[in-house]
Design a protein around this motif. Structure first.
Motif, PDB file in Angstrom:
ATOM      1  N   PRO A  91       0.134 -17.174 -81.654  1.00  0.00           N
ATOM      2  CA  PRO A  91      -0.730 -18.020 -82.499  1.00  0.00           C
ATOM      3  C   PRO A  91      -0.427 -17.856 -83.994  1.00  0.00           C
ATOM      4  CG  PRO A  91      -2.035 -16.956 -80.811  1.00  0.00           C
ATOM      5  CD  PRO A  91      -0.662 -16.330 -80.758  1.00  0.00           C
ATOM      6  N   VAL A  92      -0.169 -16.644 -84.424  1.00  0.00           N
ATOM      7  CA  VAL A  92       0.152 -16.382 -85.833  1.00  0.00           C
ATOM      8  C   VAL A  92       1.494 -17.016 -86.184  1.00  0.00           C
ATOM      9  CG1 VAL A  92       0.693 -14.538 -87.476  1.00  0.00           C
ATOM     10  CG2 VAL A  92      -1.189 -14.259 -85.874  1.00  0.00           C
ATOM     11  N   LEU A  93       2.449 -16.924 -85.278  1.00  0.00           N
ATOM     12  CA  LEU A  93       3.773 -17.501 -85.512  1.00  0.00           C
ATOM     13  C   LEU A  93       3.696 -19.026 -85.592  1.00  0.00           C
ATOM     14  CD1 LEU A  93       5.725 -15.174 -83.079  1.00  0.00           C
ATOM     15  CD2 LEU A  93       5.782 -15.098 -85.583  1.00  0.00           C
ATOM     16  N   ARG A  94       2.860 -19.633 -84.773  1.00  0.00           N
ATOM     17  CA  ARG A  94       2.666 -21.090 -84.836  1.00  0.00           C
ATOM     18  C   ARG A  94       2.022 -21.490 -86.160  1.00  0.00           C
ATOM     19  NH1 ARG A  94       0.636 -21.036 -78.834  1.00  0.00           N
ATOM     20  NH2 ARG A  94       2.570 -21.555 -77.757  1.00  0.00           N
ATOM     21  N   GLU A  95       1.027 -20.707 -86.601  1.00  0.00           N
ATOM     22  CA  GLU A  95       0.384 -20.979 -87.889  1.00  0.00           C
ATOM     23  C   GLU A  95       1.411 -20.907 -89.018  1.00  0.00           C
ATOM     24  OE1 GLU A  95      -2.725 -18.104 -88.369  1.00  0.00           O
ATOM     25  OE2 GLU A  95      -4.056 -19.097 -86.952  1.00  0.00           O
ATOM     26  N   GLY A  96       2.282 -19.912 -88.960  1.00  0.00           N
ATOM     27  CA  GLY A  96       3.309 -19.766 -89.985  1.00  0.00           C
ATOM     28  C   GLY A  96       4.264 -20.943 -89.998  1.00  0.00           C
ATOM     29  N   LEU A  97       4.651 -21.389 -88.809  1.00  0.00           N
ATOM     30  CA  LEU A  97       5.550 -22.539 -88.709  1.00  0.00           C
ATOM     31  C   LEU A  97       4.895 -23.791 -89.273  1.00  0.00           C
ATOM     32  CD1 LEU A  97       8.423 -22.851 -87.634  1.00  0.00           C
ATOM     33  CD2 LEU A  97       7.468 -23.527 -85.444  1.00  0.00           C
ATOM     34  N   ARG A  98       3.605 -23.988 -88.952  1.00  0.00           N
ATOM     35  CA  ARG A  98       2.877 -25.148 -89.504  1.00  0.00           C
ATOM     36  C   ARG A  98       2.789 -25.049 -91.027  1.00  0.00           C
ATOM     37  NH1 ARG A  98      -0.266 -24.515 -84.702  1.00  0.00           N
ATOM     38  NH2 ARG A  98      -1.795 -23.281 -85.832  1.00  0.00           N
ATOM     39  N   PHE A  99       2.518 -23.852 -91.547  1.00  0.00           N
ATOM     40  CA  PHE A  99       2.446 -23.657 -92.990  1.00  0.00           C
ATOM     41  C   PHE A  99       3.788 -24.007 -93.638  1.00  0.00           C
ATOM     42  CE2 PHE A  99       2.972 -21.369 -96.911  1.00  0.00           C
ATOM     43  CZ  PHE A  99       1.741 -21.502 -97.546  1.00  0.00           C
ATOM     44  N   ALA A 100       4.873 -23.483 -93.068  1.00  0.00           N
ATOM     45  CA  ALA A 100       6.206 -23.733 -93.618  1.00  0.00           C
ATOM     46  C   ALA A 100       6.551 -25.221 -93.583  1.00  0.00           C
ATOM     47  CB  ALA A 100       7.246 -22.911 -92.861  1.00  0.00           C
ATOM     48  N   LEU A 101       6.154 -25.908 -92.531  1.00  0.00           N
ATOM     49  CA  LEU A 101       6.371 -27.354 -92.447  1.00  0.00           C
ATOM     50  C   LEU A 101       5.548 -28.094 -93.488  1.00  0.00           C
ATOM     51  CD1 LEU A 101       6.387 -27.876 -88.589  1.00  0.00           C
ATOM     52  CD2 LEU A 101       8.213 -28.566 -90.156  1.00  0.00           C
ATOM     53  N   ARG A 102       4.281 -27.747 -93.566  1.00  0.00           N
ATOM     54  CA  ARG A 102       3.351 -28.416 -94.473  1.00  0.00           C
ATOM     55  C   ARG A 102       3.758 -28.229 -95.939  1.00  0.00           C
ATOM     56  NH1 ARG A 102      -0.985 -27.347 -91.756  1.00  0.00           N
ATOM     57  NH2 ARG A 102      -1.132 -25.215 -92.479  1.00  0.00           N
ATOM     58  N   HIS A 103       4.346 -27.079 -96.263  1.00  0.00           N
ATOM     59  CA  HIS A 103       4.714 -26.782 -97.647  1.00  0.00           C
ATOM     60  C   HIS A 103       6.219 -26.965 -97.904  1.00  0.00           C
ATOM     61  CE1 HIS A 103       0.722 -25.511 -98.851  1.00  0.00           C
ATOM     62  NE2 HIS A 103       0.629 -25.029 -97.619  1.00  0.00           N
ATOM     63  N   SER A 104       6.865 -27.691 -97.007  1.00  0.00           N
ATOM     64  CA  SER A 104       8.272 -28.083 -97.160  1.00  0.00           C
ATOM     65  C   SER A 104       9.236 -26.911 -97.326  1.00  0.00           C
ATOM     66  CB  SER A 104       8.422 -29.055 -98.338  1.00  0.00           C
ATOM     67  OG  SER A 104       7.641 -30.200 -98.122  1.00  0.00           O
ATOM     68  N   LEU A 105       8.946 -25.799 -96.648  1.00  0.00           N
ATOM     69  CA  LEU A 105       9.907 -24.691 -96.609  1.00  0.00           C
ATOM     70  C   LEU A 105      10.936 -24.930 -95.522  1.00  0.00           C
ATOM     71  CD1 LEU A 105       7.470 -21.652 -96.955  1.00  0.00           C
ATOM     72  CD2 LEU A 105       8.811 -22.766 -98.747  1.00  0.00           C
ATOM     73  N   ILE A 106      10.540 -25.668 -94.499  1.00  0.00           N
ATOM     74  CA  ILE A 106      11.427 -26.006 -93.385  1.00  0.00           C
ATOM     75  C   ILE A 106      11.173 -27.448 -92.967  1.00  0.00           C
ATOM     76  CG2 ILE A 106      11.586 -23.654 -92.460  1.00  0.00           C
ATOM     77  CD1 ILE A 106       9.534 -24.544 -90.312  1.00  0.00           C
ATOM     78  N   GLN A 107      12.110 -27.963 -92.195  1.00  0.00           N
ATOM     79  CA  GLN A 107      11.964 -29.254 -91.544  1.00  0.00           C
ATOM     80  C   GLN A 107      12.415 -29.071 -90.102  1.00  0.00           C
ATOM     81  OE1 GLN A 107      14.657 -31.643 -93.814  1.00  0.00           O
ATOM     82  NE2 GLN A 107      13.198 -32.015 -95.463  1.00  0.00           N
ATOM     83  N   VAL A 108      11.751 -29.737 -89.183  1.00  0.00           N
ATOM     84  CA  VAL A 108      12.179 -29.703 -87.786  1.00  0.00           C
ATOM     85  C   VAL A 108      12.821 -31.042 -87.476  1.00  0.00           C
ATOM     86  CG1 VAL A 108      11.465 -29.454 -85.382  1.00  0.00           C
ATOM     87  CG2 VAL A 108      10.388 -28.043 -87.151  1.00  0.00           C
TER      88      VAL A 108
END
Length: 158
Positions: A91-108
């Protein structure tokens, strides 16, 4: 897993979405730089556990000259509980991935995590230590031909 508000304060502070997202983004960036292609997204939900778990992070080699199979063979006790640690922190890892997506640190894109280049030079203290380990793990993971081989070395069953 407990909601973020119900988690112990130290746990919530250390494993907050911004820190986890930064670890995932740095890992993806280094993987892509070394491999020449984006990291498959399941690795972004598994590999950060190598960095976020203090005992495992402290046992990581100083460079990728130590091959992952060699390191895994030397650290069976750390890898024995790896799958359970992945499950408990998912759950924490999913939250981190969503944060990174939302703040444009990553793109999927196309089932892979593409890192948007950004600087980590201003990181200090334990965050700097986490990001340094994330860089190593990202490069290290890129040296393994197949993600399935990497997961098998870590003892993760999909």
């Amino acid at each position: 897993m407990l909601s973020r508000a119900q988690r112990p304060q130290a746990f919530a502070a250390f494993l907050n979405p911004a820190v986890v997202g930064a670890v995932q983004a740095v890992m993806a960036q280094e993987y892509e730089l070394k491999r020449g292609r984006a990291m498959v997204w399941p690795l972004a939900l598994i590999l950060p556990v190598l960095v976020l778990h203090r005992s495992t992070r402290e046992a990581l080699p100083s460079s990728i000259r130590t091959h992952l199979p060699t390191w895994a063979g030397r650290n069976p006790a750390l890898l024995a509980g790896f799958g359970l640690r992945v499950d408990s922190t998912l759950p924490v890892l999913r939250e981190g991935l969503r944060f990174a997506l939302r703040h444009s640190l990553i793109q999927v894109e196309g089932g892979a995590v593409h890192a948007v280049p950004w600087s980590t030079r201003r990181a200090e203290g334990e965050l700097q230590e986490l990001l340094k380990a994330a860089r190593l793990v990202g490069k290290w993971a890129a040296t393994v031909d197949q993600p399935s081989t990497l997961l098998a070395l870590l003892g993760v069953r999909v």
